[in-house]
Design a protein around this motif. Sequence first.
Motif, PDB file in Angstrom:
ATOM      1  N   ARG A 179       2.368   6.644  -6.835  1.00  0.00           N
ATOM      2  CA  ARG A 179       1.378   7.651  -7.253  1.00  0.00           C
ATOM      3  C   ARG A 179       1.914   9.066  -7.025  1.00  0.00           C
ATOM      4  NH1 ARG A 179      -3.282   4.382  -4.663  1.00  0.00           N
ATOM      5  NH2 ARG A 179      -4.136   3.338  -6.486  1.00  0.00           N
ATOM      6  N   THR A 225       0.836  -1.209   0.000  1.00  0.00           N
ATOM      7  CA  THR A 225       0.000   0.000   0.000  1.00  0.00           C
ATOM      8  C   THR A 225       0.868   1.255   0.000  1.00  0.00           C
ATOM      9  OG1 THR A 225      -1.783  -1.153   1.137  1.00  0.00           O
ATOM     10  CG2 THR A 225      -1.814   1.243   1.256  1.00  0.00           C
ATOM     11  N   LEU A 266       2.712   1.691  -3.401  1.00  0.00           N
ATOM     12  CA  LEU A 266       1.789   2.197  -4.414  1.00  0.00           C
ATOM     13  C   LEU A 266       1.531   3.688  -4.210  1.00  0.00           C
ATOM     14  CD1 LEU A 266       0.069   1.551  -6.882  1.00  0.00           C
ATOM     15  CD2 LEU A 266      -1.803   0.991  -5.322  1.00  0.00           C
ATOM     16  N   GLU A 267       1.365   4.104  -2.972  1.00  0.00           N
ATOM     17  CA  GLU A 267       1.127   5.530  -2.699  1.00  0.00           C
ATOM     18  C   GLU A 267       2.335   6.379  -3.098  1.00  0.00           C
ATOM     19  OE1 GLU A 267      -1.320   8.463  -2.135  1.00  0.00           O
ATOM     20  OE2 GLU A 267      -1.918   6.369  -2.021  1.00  0.00           O
ATOM     21  N   PHE A 284      -1.752   3.259 -13.978  1.00  0.00           N
ATOM     22  CA  PHE A 284      -2.742   2.197 -13.809  1.00  0.00           C
ATOM     23  C   PHE A 284      -2.297   1.081 -12.866  1.00  0.00           C
ATOM     24  CE2 PHE A 284      -3.489   3.870 -18.170  1.00  0.00           C
ATOM     25  CZ  PHE A 284      -4.703   4.478 -17.903  1.00  0.00           C
ATOM     26  N   VAL A 285      -1.149   1.210 -12.240  1.00  0.00           N
ATOM     27  CA  VAL A 285      -0.628   0.160 -11.370  1.00  0.00           C
ATOM     28  C   VAL A 285      -1.537  -0.005 -10.151  1.00  0.00           C
ATOM     29  CG1 VAL A 285       1.352  -0.565  -9.967  1.00  0.00           C
ATOM     30  CG2 VAL A 285       1.729   0.667 -12.116  1.00  0.00           C
ATOM     31  N   THR A 286      -1.775  -1.263  -9.778  1.00  0.00           N
ATOM     32  CA  THR A 286      -2.601  -1.571  -8.612  1.00  0.00           C
ATOM     33  C   THR A 286      -1.775  -2.354  -7.593  1.00  0.00           C
ATOM     34  OG1 THR A 286      -3.339  -3.720  -9.440  1.00  0.00           O
ATOM     35  CG2 THR A 286      -4.640  -1.766 -10.108  1.00  0.00           C
ATOM     36  N   GLU A 287      -2.334  -2.515  -6.405  1.00  0.00           N
ATOM     37  CA  GLU A 287      -1.683  -3.342  -5.398  1.00  0.00           C
ATOM     38  C   GLU A 287      -1.503  -4.764  -5.916  1.00  0.00           C
ATOM     39  OE1 GLU A 287      -3.342  -3.167  -1.463  1.00  0.00           O
ATOM     40  OE2 GLU A 287      -3.151  -0.983  -1.361  1.00  0.00           O
ATOM     41  N   ALA A 288      -2.518  -5.278  -6.600  1.00  0.00           N
ATOM     42  CA  ALA A 288      -2.428  -6.636  -7.150  1.00  0.00           C
ATOM     43  C   ALA A 288      -1.270  -6.747  -8.138  1.00  0.00           C
ATOM     44  CB  ALA A 288      -3.745  -7.025  -7.817  1.00  0.00           C
ATOM     45  N   ASP A 289      -1.029  -5.703  -8.939  1.00  0.00           N
ATOM     46  CA  ASP A 289       0.092  -5.712  -9.885  1.00  0.00           C
ATOM     47  C   ASP A 289       1.421  -5.779  -9.145  1.00  0.00           C
ATOM     48  OD1 ASP A 289      -1.605  -5.448 -12.143  1.00  0.00           O
ATOM     49  OD2 ASP A 289      -1.638  -3.260 -11.884  1.00  0.00           O
TER      50      ASP A 289
END
Length: 162
Positions: A24, A17, A20-21, A37-42
């Motif tokens: 961003r 988390t 990712l932040e 478009f990157v997500t935690e799942a990625d």
Amino acid sequence: MNASPLTVRPFERHDVTDVLELMRGLAIFEGYIDKFFVTEADLIEHGLGDNPRFGVLVADLGGRAVGIAVHYVIPWTYDLKPTLVLKELFVDETARSSGAGAALIAALKRHAARIRAPRINWTVLATNDAAKRFYRREGGSHDAIWEPWTMPVEITADGGES
């Protein structure tokens, strides 16, 4: 002197988390958040999965992730040696001047030496003079021989090129 020790370590599942932040935050700073478009799942799948495609070093200040160095390896090039590529270096605004950036670069250099990569390559936003000064202080230099180029590729729905 800061009472909380600054440490740098590879990212783990509990960092996703925060990583990712921070990613961003860089996307906002560099002006591409609308294409981010990157997500935690990625991050979990591609960074912590069975065959990681990239690594992340996390600068931790008192139990809080304040910086990241996202990197990957080009296995070999012209000299049959790997190149470590620094894809993203970002330190949260609240932690700048804490030594986090320098600590991330030092850890990246140690990682490069461990994998026997004689060089680290990266790009810098042309207008980011503060980053250029920082990298020079850390021993980096502008590559006067090579310049970055890009080529967009249109991908069709079936995965082919249009």
